[in-house]
Design a protein around this motif. Structure first.
Motif, mmCIF file in Angstrom:
data_model
loop_
_atom_site.group_PDB
_atom_site.id
_atom_site.type_symbol
_atom_site.label_atom_id
_atom_site.label_comp_id
_atom_site.label_asym_id
_atom_site.label_seq_id
_atom_site.Cartn_x
_atom_site.Cartn_y
_atom_site.Cartn_z
ATOM 1 N N THR A 186 -18.878 19.240 -20.289
ATOM 2 C CA THR A 186 -18.762 19.783 -18.945
ATOM 3 C C THR A 186 -19.958 20.640 -18.568
ATOM 4 O O THR A 186 -20.343 20.698 -17.417
ATOM 5 C CB THR A 186 -17.485 20.658 -18.841
ATOM 6 O OG1 THR A 186 -16.389 19.885 -19.273
ATOM 7 C CG2 THR A 186 -17.253 21.151 -17.447
ATOM 8 N N LYS A 208 -19.659 18.880 -10.269
ATOM 9 C CA LYS A 208 -18.648 19.109 -11.299
ATOM 10 C C LYS A 208 -17.539 20.046 -10.832
ATOM 11 O O LYS A 208 -16.555 20.248 -11.541
ATOM 12 C CB LYS A 208 -19.296 19.711 -12.546
ATOM 13 C CG LYS A 208 -20.249 18.793 -13.262
ATOM 14 C CD LYS A 208 -20.896 19.522 -14.427
ATOM 15 C CE LYS A 208 -21.929 18.655 -15.127
ATOM 16 N NZ LYS A 208 -22.565 19.382 -16.234
ATOM 17 N N GLY A 209 -17.707 20.643 -9.647
ATOM 18 C CA GLY A 209 -16.687 21.547 -9.113
ATOM 19 C C GLY A 209 -16.711 22.933 -9.728
ATOM 20 O O GLY A 209 -15.711 23.645 -9.683
ATOM 21 N N LEU A 210 -17.862 23.333 -10.291
ATOM 22 C CA LEU A 210 -17.966 24.645 -10.927
ATOM 23 C C LEU A 210 -18.394 25.741 -9.952
ATOM 24 O O LEU A 210 -18.032 26.902 -10.142
ATOM 25 C CB LEU A 210 -18.963 24.587 -12.092
ATOM 26 C CG LEU A 210 -18.630 23.562 -13.180
ATOM 27 C CD1 LEU A 210 -19.742 23.497 -14.209
ATOM 28 C CD2 LEU A 210 -17.293 23.892 -13.828
ATOM 29 N N THR A 226 -16.184 28.615 -8.402
ATOM 30 C CA THR A 226 -14.860 28.064 -8.081
ATOM 31 C C THR A 226 -13.895 28.556 -9.162
ATOM 32 O O THR A 226 -14.330 29.062 -10.214
ATOM 33 C CB THR A 226 -14.890 26.523 -8.092
ATOM 34 O OG1 THR A 226 -15.182 26.094 -9.427
ATOM 35 C CG2 THR A 226 -15.906 25.968 -7.110
ATOM 36 N N PRO A 227 -12.597 28.391 -8.962
ATOM 37 C CA PRO A 227 -11.652 28.744 -10.034
ATOM 38 C C PRO A 227 -11.953 27.999 -11.342
ATOM 39 O O PRO A 227 -11.873 28.582 -12.422
ATOM 40 C CB PRO A 227 -10.298 28.347 -9.453
ATOM 41 C CG PRO A 227 -10.483 28.513 -7.967
ATOM 42 C CD PRO A 227 -11.899 28.056 -7.709
ATOM 43 N N ASP A 228 -12.334 26.723 -11.243
ATOM 44 C CA ASP A 228 -12.701 25.966 -12.454
ATOM 45 C C ASP A 228 -13.939 26.564 -13.113
ATOM 46 O O ASP A 228 -14.025 26.635 -14.343
ATOM 47 C CB ASP A 228 -12.969 24.497 -12.122
ATOM 48 C CG ASP A 228 -11.697 23.716 -11.841
ATOM 49 O OD1 ASP A 228 -10.595 24.240 -12.122
ATOM 50 O OD2 ASP A 228 -11.810 22.589 -11.329
ATOM 51 N N GLY A 229 -14.901 26.979 -12.307
ATOM 52 C CA GLY A 229 -16.109 27.601 -12.835
ATOM 53 C C GLY A 229 -15.797 28.907 -13.541
ATOM 54 O O GLY A 229 -16.339 29.186 -14.618
ATOM 55 N N GLU A 275 -12.908 29.755 -14.896
ATOM 56 C CA GLU A 275 -12.157 29.424 -16.113
ATOM 57 C C GLU A 275 -13.107 28.983 -17.226
ATOM 58 O O GLU A 275 -12.977 29.402 -18.381
ATOM 59 C CB GLU A 275 -11.140 28.323 -15.809
ATOM 60 C CG GLU A 275 -10.219 28.006 -16.950
ATOM 61 C CD GLU A 275 -9.185 26.951 -16.567
ATOM 62 O OE1 GLU A 275 -8.923 26.084 -17.417
ATOM 63 O OE2 GLU A 275 -8.656 26.996 -15.442
ATOM 64 N N LEU A 276 -14.077 28.153 -16.871
ATOM 65 C CA LEU A 276 -15.058 27.688 -17.847
ATOM 66 C C LEU A 276 -15.908 28.851 -18.346
ATOM 67 O O LEU A 276 -16.169 28.969 -19.545
ATOM 68 C CB LEU A 276 -15.937 26.600 -17.234
ATOM 69 C CG LEU A 276 -16.968 25.960 -18.140
ATOM 70 C CD1 LEU A 276 -16.318 25.364 -19.387
ATOM 71 C CD2 LEU A 276 -17.729 24.885 -17.380
#
Length: 130
Positions: free
Chosen positions: A19, A65-67, A85-88, A90-91
């Motif tokens: 990712t 990647k939506g990060l 983003t929320p995904d970013g 979290e990562l």
């Protein structure tokens, strides 16, 4: 090299390696540590001494990647701030935990005094290079 391999192995075990690249991780960290500031592409270029074309490419991939996402700022429609983003986020948290775990592992084998000596030597190296 051993430390790099350790981190790559840790990230692989968490299914993070496919990712994020190292550059992605640095940018995620920068954005996460500057939540109350408008961060622009130029800020990333300056913070990491990277060329505009490189940062532009990395940011575009991270968007895909939506990060992160780019958002307009009220005072200048041409400027786009970078936002996790929320995904970013979290990562970023997962990567940061891997860094903490690796640092704790390394700290087990040295004393506070040894760490202080090491830090002073690294400061001398940095000063000599600058």
């Amino acid at each position: 090299h051993l430390l790099k391999r350790r981190m790559e192995h840790s990230l692989t075990c968490c299914h993070i390696d496919d990712t994020v690249s190292r550059n992605n991780g640095w940018i995620l960290g920068y954005l996460a540590h500057h939540p109350d500031q408008n961060v622009f592409q130029k800020d990333i270029e300056n913070a990491f001494c990277v060329r505009r074309s490189t940062v532009s490419k990395v940011i575009r991939l991270m968007e895909t990647k939506g990060l992160i996402r780019r958002e307009s700022v009220p005072n200048d429609a041409r400027l786009k701030k970078l936002v996790l983003t929320p995904d970013g986020m979290e990562l970023h948290k997962a990567i940061e935990q891997q860094i903490i775990d690796t640092e704790n592992l390394l700290r087990q084998s040295i004393t506070d005094e040894e760490l202080e000596i090491f830090s002073r030597i690294m400061d001398k190296f940095r000063n000599a290079i600058e």
